[in-house]
Enzyme design. Structure first.
Site, PDB file in Angstrom:
ATOM      1  CE  LYS A  77      -2.540   7.000  -3.288  1.00  0.00           C
ATOM      2  NZ  LYS A  77      -2.250   6.163  -2.455  1.00  0.00           N
TER       3      LYS A  77
ATOM      4  CD  GLU B 140      -4.754   4.215  -2.516  1.00  0.00           C
ATOM      5  OE1 GLU B 140      -5.734   4.633  -2.210  1.00  0.00           O
ATOM      6  OE2 GLU B 140      -4.403   3.989  -2.959  1.00  0.00           O
TER       7      GLU B 140
ATOM      8  CG  ASP C 272      -8.932   5.470   2.070  1.00  0.00           C
ATOM      9  OD1 ASP C 272      -9.011   5.820   3.078  1.00  0.00           O
ATOM     10  OD2 ASP C 272      -8.603   4.759   1.018  1.00  0.00           O
TER      11      ASP C 272
ATOM     12  CG  ASP D 180      -1.409   1.623   1.329  1.00  0.00           C
ATOM     13  OD1 ASP D 180      -1.445   2.143   0.168  1.00  0.00           O
ATOM     14  OD2 ASP D 180      -2.779   1.550   2.925  1.00  0.00           O
TER      15      ASP D 180
END
Ligand code: AMP
Length: 597
Positions: A69, A166, A189, A6
């Site tokens: 990211k 994800e 999330d 992850d």
């Protein structure tokens, strides 16, 4: 063995399958969470990664890159003002990409440093070399961002076996793939810096992302900032005391975490800037500060539901992912919004990584009872003679997959073949969707003389590569098409229902196209025979053949399929004798040439 990773905005995790169970590995600081932070010291000393880099962030922000990211796979022109004015350098690369940090590296290179650290920590713990990996990305990442993530993996020395969504990973970690029936899953999330909401549909063991939404500037960090500014005003802290501010932030985060488990806590700052500070804080104070921040998630969730064509009560499972969902108020917020109790998970920041590990286990054959498969939602093929669809990979084929076929030229002297790549269930090329087209040149050959091999390959990420090769010269072209799997449910259903609705006409149209092709072949052959075989013709034979050929021409013009089939047959039969005589003559000539006759 395939590692599951992850690669998060705030923290990253790595794990492997061990004796049939997914396990996450602790890094050098003993924690399974490695902060996604890279610090570049002065000179060319190797970068610090993870917890040690995080400690440097407050002291040397310009040399410490975090949240890489946010930048991966994007163009500089796409960045907003906040993204351009990070505490570290963010610049336009010569090719329009992005360069970040004091060493002006690409986001892929910085991500590769993070991945390299995860890899070396894992190798240290396991004592074996790690070469293969599954890496997760947000469901909304486009192809460029997925490719860039894959590239980061490659730079870190991994063979990236799959880029996994994800929310799909989280659903996999919760074993939702085992349910046979159709389920609708909402994955909520809330991490440190970003909020993502995804609606998935599980169907015969296959997950499809139906809709996504979110806010790339909403997360636990905003709650920290609100708490820090509350403490500032309570304690009247001078704004230029950077070290003190950094310590307050650290203490605030600790208190926030403790308040997820207890109703009150004491915030202590011993010996900070000459004095010791202390304050009792209860959960209600934190929740009052967090409420307006959390409220920003509501419109995102409502939009995701409406894009999926669903009402809140139609969600079967609610999954909470991300460290910030540990806060009881976040759990309640999500439950009230979706009208269903969340599946409880003690480590919401680990489920994505666990899903990635399980996916690695499935790919390496260590996990066999999982159903998670990706399939081609629609057939893929190319256009052939007469405007027909020639299927190379039928719909519902499990990917990755490879398939090929040999094609020839329809016309003499043709010097290139057009490869028109199609997706859909209809018989005629024009009724399907065009994914792309390109030309493959070859040495001009008589009709049927050229041989072009066409191969379709869909990788595990759903990307279709089409290879066309002239078998005579070996000349080949490989063209990458857009994702062959990423098609909305609605579009797939429309295509399939149209193909059922038009099934009869489509079969007729295919039959006519094939008969018409046969006519073209036949008329060409007859014309050649009549010019070559003047001496072989019997009296009246030419006229008889010409009449039958004209009948084929008339049926073609009238687009009368049964008449055309009958006319083809009659013409074919009428020339059979002549064809036999021509063959005899050719044999005789050949034998004479070799001196046998
Ligand atoms: P992630 O990006 O999923 O690693 O989430 C990181 C965010 O989760 C940070 O804002 C953390 O402060 C927050 N977080 C982690 N643990 C807790 C906790 N026990 N209570 C509240 N927030 C937490």
């Amino acid at each position: 063995m395939i590692a599951g990773i992850d690669l998060g905005t705030t923290n990253s995790l790595i794990g492997v399958m061990d004796s049939g169970f997914p396990v996450l590995l602790a890094g050098e600081n003993g924690s399974r969470l490695t902060p996604s932070v890279v610090h570049f010291p002065e000179g060319d000393a190797p970068p610090l990664v993870g917890a040690s880099a995080l400690r440097m962030r407050a002291l040397d922000p310009a040399r410490t890159v975090s949240s890489v990211k946010r930048y991966i796979g994007r163009r500089f022109g796409e960045l907003d003002a906040a993204e351009r004015s990070a505490p570290f350098a963010v610049e336009r690369a010569r090719d329009g990409g992005i360069l970040i940090g004091p060493r002006r590296l690409s986001p892929e290179q910085v991500s590769a440093i993070l991945l390299g650290k995860l890899r070396s920590d894992a190798e240290c713990t396991l004592g074996i070399e790690m070469r293969r990996a599954v890496i997760t990305v947000p469901a909304y990442f486009n192809d460029a961002r997925r490719q860039a993530t894959k590239e980061a993996g490659r730079l870190a020395g991994f063979d990236v076996e799959r880029i996994l969504n994800e929310p799909t990973a989280a659903a996999l970690a919760h074993g939702l793939d085992r349910g046979g029936e159709r389920r609708r899953v909402a994955v909520f999330d809330l991490g440190g810096g970003t909020f993502d909401i995804s609606i998935l549909e599980l169907h015969d063991g296959v997950f499809q992302v139906v809709s996504t939404n979110g806010d790339t500037r909403l997360g636990g960090d905003d709650i920290d900032a609100a708490l820090v500014s509350f403490l500032h005003s309570e304690w009247s802290v001078p704004h230029d005391d950077a070290l003190l501010l950094a310590r307050i932030r650290e203490a605030a985060i600790g208190a926030k975490h403790r308040l997820s488990d207890s109703q009150d806590t004491v915030l202590r700052l011993p010996f900070a800037s000459g004095t010791s500070r202390e304050m009792a804080l209860d959960r209600a104070v934190l929740e009052n500060l967090a409420r307006p921040i959390l409220a920003r998630a509501r419109p995102c969730c409502l939009r995701a539901l409406s894009d999926a064509g669903l009402a809140a009560g139609e969600i079967d499972d609610l999954l909470l992912v991300g460290g910030a969902t540990r806060m009881p108020m976040v759990r309640e917020f999500a439950r009230d919004l979706f009208g269903v109790d969340p599946l409880t998970d003690s480590n919401p920041d680990e489920s994505v990584a666990l899903g990635a590990v399980l996916q690695g286990g499935i790919l390496s054959g260590q996990v066999t009872n999982a159903l998670l498969l990706d399939v081609t939602p629609l057939s893929l093929g190319i256009e052939t003679f007469g405007g027909l669809m020639n299927v190379l990979i039928p719909r519902n084929t499990t990917i990755p997959v490879k398939a090929g076929e040999l094609f020839t030229n329809a016309v003499s002297g043709q010097s290139a073949m057009q490869i028109h790549v199609l997706q859909g269930e209809r018989e005629l090329a024009r009724d399907n969707w065009a994914l792309g087209r390109f030309d493959l040149p070859f040495v001009p050959a008589p009709k049927g003389g050229a041989r072009v091999g066409v191969q379709f390959e869909i990788d595990a990420d759903g990307i279709l590569r089409v290879l066309a090769r002239d078998t005579a010269t070996g000349l080949e072209k490989v063209v990458e098409m857009k994702s062959a799997v990423d098609v909305s449910d609605e579009a797939v259903e429309r295509m399939i229902s149209e193909s059922v609705e038009h099934a009869f006409e489509d079969v007729e149209a295919r039959r006519f196209a094939e008969t018409r092709q046969k006519s073209a072949d036949l008329l060409g052959a007859v014309r050649t025979a009549l010019t070559k075989a003047d001496a072989l013709l019997e009296p009246g034979e030419r006229d008889r053949i010409e009449v039958l050929a004209a009948r084929v021409g008339a049926a073609l013009a009238a687009e009368d399929a049964p008449a055309l089939a009958a006319a083809n047959l009659a013409l074919d039969e009428s020339t059979r004798d002549l064809a036999a005589r021509l063959l005899d003559q050719a044999m005789e000539t050949a034998l004479k040439r070799r001196g046998i006759l």
